[in-house]
Design a protein around this motif. Structure first.
Motif, PDB file in Angstrom:
ATOM      1  N   VAL A 121       0.865  -1.174   0.000  1.00 56.43           N
ATOM      2  CA  VAL A 121       0.000   0.000   0.000  1.00 56.43           C
ATOM      3  C   VAL A 121       0.902   1.223   0.000  1.00 56.43           C
ATOM      4  O   VAL A 121       1.877   1.261   0.730  1.00 56.43           O
ATOM      5  CB  VAL A 121      -0.917   0.041   1.240  1.00 56.43           C
ATOM      6  N   ASP A 122       0.615   2.205  -0.848  1.00 56.72           N
ATOM      7  CA  ASP A 122       1.437   3.408  -0.799  1.00 56.72           C
ATOM      8  C   ASP A 122       0.627   4.681  -1.049  1.00 56.72           C
ATOM      9  O   ASP A 122      -0.599   4.656  -1.034  1.00 56.72           O
ATOM     10  CB  ASP A 122       2.655   3.298  -1.721  1.00 56.72           C
ATOM     11  N   SER A 123       1.312   5.786  -1.279  1.00 57.90           N
ATOM     12  CA  SER A 123       0.731   7.132  -1.387  1.00 57.90           C
ATOM     13  C   SER A 123      -0.433   7.330  -0.434  1.00 57.90           C
ATOM     14  O   SER A 123      -1.516   7.718  -0.811  1.00 57.90           O
ATOM     15  CB  SER A 123       0.328   7.480  -2.816  1.00 57.90           C
ATOM     16  N   LEU A 124      -0.147   7.010   0.802  1.00 60.03           N
ATOM     17  CA  LEU A 124      -1.151   7.190   1.827  1.00 60.03           C
ATOM     18  C   LEU A 124      -1.282   8.682   2.125  1.00 60.03           C
ATOM     19  O   LEU A 124      -0.294   9.376   2.317  1.00 60.03           O
ATOM     20  CB  LEU A 124      -0.697   6.454   3.088  1.00 60.03           C
ATOM     21  N   ARG A 149      -9.281   9.702   3.040  1.00 54.41           N
ATOM     22  CA  ARG A 149      -8.149   8.766   3.097  1.00 54.41           C
ATOM     23  C   ARG A 149      -7.872   8.273   1.686  1.00 54.41           C
ATOM     24  O   ARG A 149      -8.701   7.616   1.078  1.00 54.41           O
ATOM     25  CB  ARG A 149      -8.481   7.556   3.985  1.00 54.41           C
ATOM     26  N   ARG A 151      -5.289   6.080  -0.863  1.00 53.72           N
ATOM     27  CA  ARG A 151      -4.182   5.114  -0.884  1.00 53.72           C
ATOM     28  C   ARG A 151      -4.189   4.367  -2.210  1.00 53.72           C
ATOM     29  O   ARG A 151      -5.197   4.256  -2.896  1.00 53.72           O
ATOM     30  CB  ARG A 151      -4.269   4.124   0.277  1.00 53.72           C
ATOM     31  N   ARG A 152      -2.993   3.863  -2.543  1.00 51.58           N
ATOM     32  CA  ARG A 152      -2.829   3.100  -3.768  1.00 51.58           C
ATOM     33  C   ARG A 152      -2.388   1.702  -3.397  1.00 51.58           C
ATOM     34  O   ARG A 152      -1.532   1.523  -2.538  1.00 51.58           O
ATOM     35  CB  ARG A 152      -1.793   3.777  -4.663  1.00 51.58           C
ATOM     36  N   TYR A 153      -2.977   0.711  -4.032  1.00 54.59           N
ATOM     37  CA  TYR A 153      -2.630  -0.670  -3.743  1.00 54.59           C
ATOM     38  C   TYR A 153      -1.789  -1.247  -4.879  1.00 54.59           C
ATOM     39  O   TYR A 153      -2.059  -0.995  -6.045  1.00 54.59           O
ATOM     40  CB  TYR A 153      -3.895  -1.513  -3.584  1.00 54.59           C
ATOM     41  N   PRO A 180      -2.770   7.580   9.721  1.00 54.42           N
ATOM     42  CA  PRO A 180      -2.390   6.843   8.501  1.00 54.42           C
ATOM     43  C   PRO A 180      -2.639   5.342   8.625  1.00 54.42           C
ATOM     44  O   PRO A 180      -3.211   4.737   7.738  1.00 54.42           O
ATOM     45  CB  PRO A 180      -0.901   7.156   8.359  1.00 54.42           C
TER      46      PRO A 180
END
Lengths: 262, 262
Positions: A121-124, A149, A151-153, A180
DNA sequence: CTCGCCCACTTGTCTAGATATCTAAAGGAG
DNA sequence: CTCCTTTAGATATCTAGACAAGTGGGCGAG
């Protein structure tokens, strides 16, 4: 008429069907029949120019057709290749079942485990924003500001999904949901702990071509649509407690639902 | 630099971003901002050639980008127009509820009534075929030949959906299901009359670009994906009694599901 | 042997035309 | 007035070539 490895046919310039379409037809059929395997390189533009006796733009036009259909992918300096299908994630309709949350896993991790992939998971990003009219309506109409919120998976390093959750501030502000990392079981587990026992989810599904932003974020090849899913979560008081807007790379997903016949 | 109605900007030939991309960006933004309304004609290729001082192929390349994104539609001899969104059909997850069948209406008619459109069904074909491996598996594995029902659905004259149903011969042969018009309530009503009380449906959803055949059958504009839905119907004996393979024009549909949180 | 450069091959971008075909409106024949 | 032809303007297709830029292998310098 050089001897191409695949021995493609000829085109009829007097035909009603445009030459570049005829070439695309032949390549498409060769791919469908397995003359070119997944990941295999097609003949280069120069080779096809010579084989068919046409101009380079005509060949490029054919390739661009096949690209739009999602059949091939061009790589600068290397060639044009038959697209390979990525491993798909199967989203089952029970993916938000309470029993999964109670095991402390988020829906994404549950699915990734089942598929055998390596999830990330990123760009939280977590912040407060003014709700758009659409989000406000979905949350019941009286919500002005929301906790957002984003996020990118990623699966095996490849981005597959971009999701944005919207929650009313009176529910989420100051809770673990505004952090986060919301902790085991994800935000749905936290919502239930806060007294919002979840009753059901409504999901709306659309498919369309991606925007340029989505192409970048999901690193989409041309000819790959996106699945746009908007989920609204309701608690047992019939209140909408979350809206989740998700954009998925369509070539990486199969959605699965079970409907009662009653 | 002629005075275009929309006063588009200039391009930077020294930029890293290709000129045709810059032009596409400007047109896309103008459309997004509503400078060009839905259905409105964009400046002609010749006008843009003069405005930007580029070659015609460059302008066409920009247009073809926007076409691939599903933003515009080119009409031979007329111009390039901002795509209009067709009325969408909302498929609710209760569309196969028994109460609808008992009113004698098929699922498609129920939906069309709700949307206020004028529904049609055509290219009806009913015959027996050998089951593919996939269909056979979905029907339980032991089915060799199946009854096949193909039909195309139109809304307000526009084709929106192409569906193929597969039923085991031991269930459907010789019944009303094997006739072009299966009667009030559709084949699900007939299945229940034959003693196969329906228990639930499993639906699998994918999205992808259409094949050339699908483009013709559904009269799809370029840049419009299809939603591919495969539904399996189970009776209360846990037997799969029908598989329905449906390809829908993605710009004409929103699918809607309700999931329990339990 | 290793590193860096060069070169061949590839796709990407752009130009400047030519011809075909479709559309819609204007104009002429009846 | 109606119908057909003409014509202007639009997109569709195609050609022939130019230069840019990414890729990968070979080869020579060190």
């Amino acid at each position: 008429m050089t001897a191409l490895p695949s021995s493609l046919g000829a085109v009829d310039p007097t035909s009603d069907r445009a030459v570049f379409r005829q070439i695309a037809d032949q390549l498409r059929e060769a791919i469908d029949r397995g003359r070119f395997a997944e990941g295999e390189k097609l003949p280069s533009e120069a080779e096809l120019v010579e084989h068919y006796g046409v101009s380079r733009m005509t060949v490029r036009n054919s390739f661009s057709m096949l690209q739009g259909e999602g059949l091939v992918r061009a790589e600068h300096g290397k060639g044009v290749f038959v697209r390979t299908r990525p491993p798909v994630r199967r989203l089952a309709s029970d993916r938000f079942a309470r029993r999964h949350r109670e095991q402390g896993k988020s829906a994404f991790l549950v699915e990734a485990d089942a598929a055998g992939g390596y999830p990330q998971v990123d760009s939280l990003e977590v912040k407060e924003e003014k709700a758009t009219r659409d989000i406000s309506t979905r949350l019941g109409g009286s919500v002005r500001r929301v906790l957002v919120r984003r996020r990118r998976y990623l699966l095996d390093g490849r981005p597959v999904e971009f999701a944005t959750s919207y929650l009313p501030l009176d529910i989420a502000r100051g809770t673990r949901i505004a952090e986060p990392n919301p902790g085991p079981g994800g935000i749905y587990a936290r919502l239930e702990e806060l007294g919002h026992r979840l009753d059901h989810f409504d999901e709306e599904i659309r498919a369309r071509m991606p925007t340029p932003t989505e192409v970048k974020t999901l690193q989409l090849a041309s000819g790959v649509p996106v699945i746009h899913l908007i989920r609204t979560a309701y608690d047992t008081e019939k209140r909408a407690v979350e809206v989740c807007d998700t954009v998925m790379a369509a070539d990486a997903y199969v959605l699965s639902y079970r409907l009662p016949a009653t």
